[in-house]
Design a protein around this motif. Structure first.
Motif, PDB file in Angstrom:
ATOM      1  N   GLY A   3      15.000  51.552 -14.990  1.00 40.09           N
ATOM      2  CA  GLY A   3      13.645  51.122 -14.704  1.00 40.09           C
ATOM      3  C   GLY A   3      13.592  49.754 -14.050  1.00 40.09           C
ATOM      4  O   GLY A   3      12.577  49.378 -13.510  1.00 40.09           O
ATOM      5  N   GLN A   4      14.697  48.984 -14.038  1.00 40.42           N
ATOM      6  CA  GLN A   4      14.707  47.669 -13.417  1.00 40.42           C
ATOM      7  C   GLN A   4      15.504  47.766 -12.123  1.00 40.42           C
ATOM      8  O   GLN A   4      16.711  47.572 -12.092  1.00 40.42           O
ATOM      9  N   ALA A   5      14.811  48.156 -11.024  1.00 39.86           N
ATOM     10  CA  ALA A   5      15.473  48.402  -9.760  1.00 39.86           C
ATOM     11  C   ALA A   5      15.973  47.101  -9.139  1.00 39.86           C
ATOM     12  O   ALA A   5      15.290  46.083  -9.135  1.00 39.86           O
ATOM     13  N   LEU A   6      17.190  47.155  -8.637  1.00 39.43           N
ATOM     14  CA  LEU A   6      17.763  46.027  -7.934  1.00 39.43           C
ATOM     15  C   LEU A   6      17.349  46.082  -6.477  1.00 39.43           C
ATOM     16  O   LEU A   6      17.284  47.140  -5.878  1.00 39.43           O
ATOM     17  N   ALA A   7      17.063  44.938  -5.876  1.00 40.98           N
ATOM     18  CA  ALA A   7      16.635  44.876  -4.483  1.00 40.98           C
ATOM     19  C   ALA A   7      17.619  44.059  -3.674  1.00 40.98           C
ATOM     20  O   ALA A   7      18.164  43.063  -4.155  1.00 40.98           O
ATOM     21  N   ALA A   8      17.871  44.502  -2.420  1.00 45.26           N
ATOM     22  CA  ALA A   8      18.773  43.788  -1.527  1.00 45.26           C
ATOM     23  C   ALA A   8      18.503  44.256  -0.109  1.00 45.26           C
ATOM     24  O   ALA A   8      17.735  45.190   0.121  1.00 45.26           O
ATOM     25  N   ASP A   9      19.129  43.595   0.859  1.00 47.26           N
ATOM     26  CA  ASP A   9      19.050  44.014   2.256  1.00 47.26           C
ATOM     27  C   ASP A   9      20.217  44.929   2.587  1.00 47.26           C
ATOM     28  O   ASP A   9      21.319  44.774   2.047  1.00 47.26           O
ATOM     29  N   LEU A  10      19.965  45.867   3.486  1.00 55.73           N
ATOM     30  CA  LEU A  10      21.024  46.723   4.010  1.00 55.73           C
ATOM     31  C   LEU A  10      21.266  46.328   5.461  1.00 55.73           C
ATOM     32  O   LEU A  10      20.477  46.681   6.339  1.00 55.73           O
ATOM     33  N   PRO A  11      22.314  45.553   5.739  1.00 50.85           N
ATOM     34  CA  PRO A  11      22.590  45.164   7.127  1.00 50.85           C
ATOM     35  C   PRO A  11      22.826  46.397   7.998  1.00 50.85           C
ATOM     36  O   PRO A  11      23.540  47.318   7.607  1.00 50.85           O
ATOM     37  N   LEU A  12      22.219  46.417   9.184  1.00 45.96           N
ATOM     38  CA  LEU A  12      22.315  47.542  10.106  1.00 45.96           C
ATOM     39  C   LEU A  12      22.773  47.083  11.467  1.00 45.96           C
ATOM     40  O   LEU A  12      22.484  45.950  11.888  1.00 45.96           O
ATOM     41  N   THR A  13      23.470  47.929  12.169  1.00 47.84           N
ATOM     42  CA  THR A  13      23.877  47.654  13.550  1.00 47.84           C
ATOM     43  C   THR A  13      23.484  48.844  14.410  1.00 47.84           C
ATOM     44  O   THR A  13      23.446  49.983  13.932  1.00 47.84           O
ATOM     45  N   PRO A  14      23.173  48.642  15.685  1.00 44.98           N
ATOM     46  CA  PRO A  14      22.809  49.762  16.567  1.00 44.98           C
ATOM     47  C   PRO A  14      23.963  50.760  16.695  1.00 44.98           C
ATOM     48  O   PRO A  14      25.138  50.396  16.663  1.00 44.98           O
ATOM     49  N   TRP A  15      23.585  52.032  16.846  1.00 48.30           N
ATOM     50  CA  TRP A  15      24.582  53.077  17.070  1.00 48.30           C
ATOM     51  C   TRP A  15      24.105  53.982  18.197  1.00 48.30           C
ATOM     52  O   TRP A  15      22.943  54.388  18.234  1.00 48.30           O
ATOM     53  N   ALA A  16      24.998  54.299  19.116  1.00 50.33           N
ATOM     54  CA  ALA A  16      24.718  55.182  20.250  1.00 50.33           C
ATOM     55  C   ALA A  16      23.388  54.811  20.908  1.00 50.33           C
ATOM     56  O   ALA A  16      22.444  55.604  20.905  1.00 50.33           O
ATOM     57  N   PRO A  17      23.283  53.613  21.506  1.00 50.26           N
ATOM     58  CA  PRO A  17      21.995  53.132  22.015  1.00 50.26           C
ATOM     59  C   PRO A  17      21.376  54.006  23.097  1.00 50.26           C
ATOM     60  O   PRO A  17      20.167  53.972  23.301  1.00 50.26           O
ATOM     61  N   LYS A  18      22.189  54.810  23.806  1.00 49.60           N
ATOM     62  CA  LYS A  18      21.647  55.655  24.872  1.00 49.60           C
ATOM     63  C   LYS A  18      21.196  57.026  24.370  1.00 49.60           C
ATOM     64  O   LYS A  18      20.634  57.820  25.130  1.00 49.60           O
ATOM     65  N   LEU A  19      21.450  57.288  23.086  1.00 48.14           N
ATOM     66  CA  LEU A  19      21.107  58.594  22.531  1.00 48.14           C
ATOM     67  C   LEU A  19      19.622  58.654  22.195  1.00 48.14           C
ATOM     68  O   LEU A  19      19.090  57.777  21.531  1.00 48.14           O
ATOM     69  N   ASN A  20      18.961  59.700  22.673  1.00 48.04           N
ATOM     70  CA  ASN A  20      17.544  59.894  22.383  1.00 48.04           C
ATOM     71  C   ASN A  20      17.417  61.071  21.427  1.00 48.04           C
ATOM     72  O   ASN A  20      17.422  62.227  21.838  1.00 48.04           O
ATOM     73  N   ALA A  21      17.314  60.783  20.143  1.00 47.50           N
ATOM     74  CA  ALA A  21      17.339  61.838  19.127  1.00 47.50           C
ATOM     75  C   ALA A  21      16.088  61.794  18.272  1.00 47.50           C
ATOM     76  O   ALA A  21      15.626  60.726  17.876  1.00 47.50           O
ATOM     77  N   GLU A  22      15.552  62.969  17.977  1.00 54.20           N
ATOM     78  CA  GLU A  22      14.423  63.094  17.064  1.00 54.20           C
ATOM     79  C   GLU A  22      14.888  63.153  15.612  1.00 54.20           C
ATOM     80  O   GLU A  22      14.165  62.755  14.705  1.00 54.20           O
ATOM     81  N   ALA A  23      16.091  63.679  15.405  1.00 53.13           N
ATOM     82  CA  ALA A  23      16.621  63.814  14.051  1.00 53.13           C
ATOM     83  C   ALA A  23      18.129  63.656  14.104  1.00 53.13           C
ATOM     84  O   ALA A  23      18.775  63.993  15.105  1.00 53.13           O
ATOM     85  N   VAL A  24      18.717  63.137  13.032  1.00 52.70           N
ATOM     86  CA  VAL A  24      20.156  62.945  12.947  1.00 52.70           C
ATOM     87  C   VAL A  24      20.649  63.443  11.601  1.00 52.70           C
ATOM     88  O   VAL A  24      19.911  63.490  10.621  1.00 52.70           O
ATOM     89  N   ALA A  25      21.911  63.850  11.555  1.00 51.10           N
ATOM     90  CA  ALA A  25      22.532  64.297  10.308  1.00 51.10           C
ATOM     91  C   ALA A  25      24.037  64.134  10.455  1.00 51.10           C
ATOM     92  O   ALA A  25      24.565  64.044  11.569  1.00 51.10           O
ATOM     93  N   PHE A  26      24.710  64.073   9.330  1.00 48.53           N
ATOM     94  CA  PHE A  26      26.171  64.035   9.333  1.00 48.53           C
ATOM     95  C   PHE A  26      26.717  65.454   9.195  1.00 48.53           C
ATOM     96  O   PHE A  26      26.125  66.301   8.514  1.00 48.53           O
TER      97      PHE A  26
END
Length: 621
Positions: free
Chosen positions: A16-39
């Motif tokens: 019940g006591q959720a921890l909060a933090a930032d998730l650092p992100l970096t761009p991926w495949a900048p030329k890709l135009n996608a509506e949805a992504v999955a692994f």
């Protein structure tokens, strides 16, 4: 730029006591135009669905490995042997599809399309059950949802089959299914996230994962992680990590997504995170390490499949209840299955499930059959049912050659609410009916009809503490088995002149889940078994029919895709015979009432299962 790693340590003691933090992100495949992504399952490779670039398989650097041209949105995938099955929405055709991806040849296969729907489909997700059946859930507008059977293991059906409709929130767009726990997770945009049972035989109900009443929040996409789910709030650009703990979902951590204005799509595989910012159309990746307590999945029970089913009963709601099997004395393949419709009367089916007779005599609950009853100068077989309209026993003669049923009289009872009924026929040839009421009272009647008119002489009365229903008599051993719905199964001497001393056979517990419903005896020259409907977990328990009543385990009746027959659940009555009735019934026949008729959704019916399948599933001697 090197991807930063974030370690979010979850201490379950601080629920019940959720921890909060930032998730650092970096761009991926900048030329890709996608509506949805999955692994891709078990891989760092990715799938992308685009309006112009089609379905793409890309490696972790964004390099394309395969493409299916077209316009697509929404994505999910499952491993299927050496291939991957991909589900998506074809925007041009406005249809859901499933297509195989072969990593060895870098090619997509030929798509399998679901039929066009009469509502806009917002999203979809895949589900594989414990029997390896593969389903697609469709999430539509105005709360419309559907479950479709599309394959088994690595094989797709030639034609998808609609299993059931699923009532979903009116503003749902995203869904995910946890195959291990059989849970369908769906968003409700302005309310929160919900969990539904995913199994096709499950009850249509939902439990909250997280709900909020805050216009500054929004429930968006979800991604599964071991032990829980990560849910995206697009308005606050935050990920919320939820763990399923007991009967509740608990938030353990939240992660902000710095720099993203309108995060929409989310995919997670292990520690790898992909998210799309709708404001820019760009994709970003990050690394997540969430240490969560694994959720213990329910142990899988073996499944058998019905190979025949009856026509649906002619009344809506909870109507079909209890079956009995009449054996033709000379031609077993002409035997019949009787079934009660507690809103109508007695039904008779052939061994292919076709309705042959319909006797509208009132609200019949349970039915049982015995041979060689003297009805005046005639010898007939007799069916007896509990009639809830008149709190009586309704008798039916069965012609021993044609199998035709006729009304043969009625025996009144003083029961206030008659419920269950079973017959007992000792070697002496006398016939007894044992009826019970909802207050726990059992009344035993000696049946006769010397002048052609049915009579019932009350010869014994006894009581259990709470509501009973199912019962079955072992004529050979003069033993009566009876079920007390919330307590368990009892054995008692079936003879009318003996004391009704109850002996416990099995109590409600780990194996037997209330309500205890139908009881039946499988009796052969080699083994005798007691079969019990464990309604609380949609299973059927098999015990030895002799003390100490050892358990041989439980099984479920699952769907038969090839025959387009759904599974069985919420079973009330059942019946079984060990006799060879021909065809698939060489080792006997099990009939179970199906409380939830799926594929297609219709009124209730009865399922016919070869006993040989039960022998195989439970490895019976």
């Amino acid at each position: 730029m090197k991807i930063s790693q974030l370690y979010v340590l979850i201490a379950l003691a601080t629920c019940g006591q959720a921890l909060a933090a930032d998730l650092p992100l970096t761009p991926w495949a900048p030329k890709l135009n996608a509506e949805a992504v999955a692994f891709l399952p078990g891989s760092t490779d990715r799938l992308a669905a685009g309006l112009r670039d089609g379905l793409q398989w890309l490696d972790s650097t964004g390099a394309e490995r395969a493409r299916l041209p077209g316009s697509f949105s929404s994505l999910d995938s499952r491993a299927a042997g050496a291939q991957v099955l991909v589900a998506s929405l074809d925007n041009n055709r406005q249809q859901a599809l499933l297509v195989s991806l072969d990593p060895s040849t870098n090619t997509f296969g030929t798509p399998l399309y679901l039929p066009a729907r009469d509502y806009p489909v917002n999203g979809l997700c895949l589900y594989r059950d414990g029997a390896a059946n593969l389903f697609v859930f469709l999430v539509g507008e105005e709360g419309k949802g559907e479950q479709w059977l599309v394959g088994n293991a690595a094989t797709l059906l030639s034609e998808p089959q609609r299993v059931r409709g699923v009532p979903l929130p009116p503003s749902a767009q995203f869904c995910q299914v946890d195959d291990a726990t059989n849970q369908l997770l769906v968003n409700e945009q302005n309310v929160g996230w919900w969990a539904y049972p995913a199994h096709p035989e499950a009850e249509a109900k939902r439990t909250p994962v997280a709900l909020f009443d805050n216009p500054k929040r929004e429930a968006g996409a979800m991604a599964l992680v071991p032990g829980g789910v990560v849910a995206l709030d697009p308005k606050t650009a935050r990920l919320h990590l939820f763990q399923h703990t007991g009967e509740r979902w608990v938030e353990h951590a939240s992660l902000t997504l710095p720099g993203l204005k309108e995060p929409e799509q989310l995919a997670i595989n292990g520690q790898h995170v992909l998210v799309r910012d709708d404001d820019t159309g760009r994709l970003y990746q990050g690394t997540l390490n969430w240490q969560a307590k694994p959720v213990t999945a329910e142990a899988l029970l073996p499944e058998v499949a019905a190979v025949r089913q009856t026509d649906p009963v002619g009344r809506q709601g909870d109507a079909a209840d209890d079956p009995a099997i009449w054996i033709h004395p000379e031609q077993p393949h002409k035997s019949r299955v009787l079934g009660t419709n507690k809103k109508q009367g007695l039904l008779a089916y052939d061994l292919d499930g076709k309705l042959l007779q319909e006797l509208a005599v009132g609200r019949l609950n349970n039915v049982d059959v015995r041979p060689n009853f003297k009805l005046g100068q005639q010898t007939v077989d007799l069916a007896v049912a509990s009639n809830r309209d008149r709190n009586s026993l309704s008798l039916f003669s069965i012609d021993r050659q044609s199998g035709e049923l006729r009304e043969a009289g009625e025996v009144p009872t003083p029961l206030k609410e008659i419920y269950g009924i079973c017959l007992f026929q000792p070697d002496s040839g006398e016939l007894y009916a044992i009826a019970n009421g909802k207050d726990g009272t059992f009344l035993q009647y000696r049946l006769s009809a010397p002048d052609g008119h049915a009579r019932g002489e009350l010869v014994r009365r006894f009581k259990v503490d709470s509501q009973p229903e199912g019962c079955v008599a072992d004529d050979q051993r003069q033993r009566l088995f009876l079920g007390e719905e919330d307590v368990g199964v009892w054995a008692v001497d079936a003879r009318a002149d003996q004391p009704a001393t109850l002996t416990s056979v099995i109590k409600v517990g780990p194996q037997l889940h209330a309500d205890v419903e139908g009881l039946a005896l499988y009796q052969s020259t080699a083994h005798d078994y007691l079969v019990i409907s464990s309604q609380g977990n949609d299973s059927y328990l098999v015990l030895d029919a002799e003390p100490p009543f050892a358990s041989h385990g439980a099984f479920r009746v699952g769907l038969n895709a090839a025959a387009a027959i759904d599974g069985a659940s919420q079973t009330d009555g059942l019946e079984v015979t060990a006799l060879n009735l021909g065809g698939p019934w060489g080792k006997g026949l099990l009939v179970v009432q199906d409380g939830r008729k799926r594929m297609p959704e219709q009124t209730q019916n009865f399922k016919f299962v070869p006993w040989a399948e039960v022998t195989r599933a439970l490895k019976l001697p």
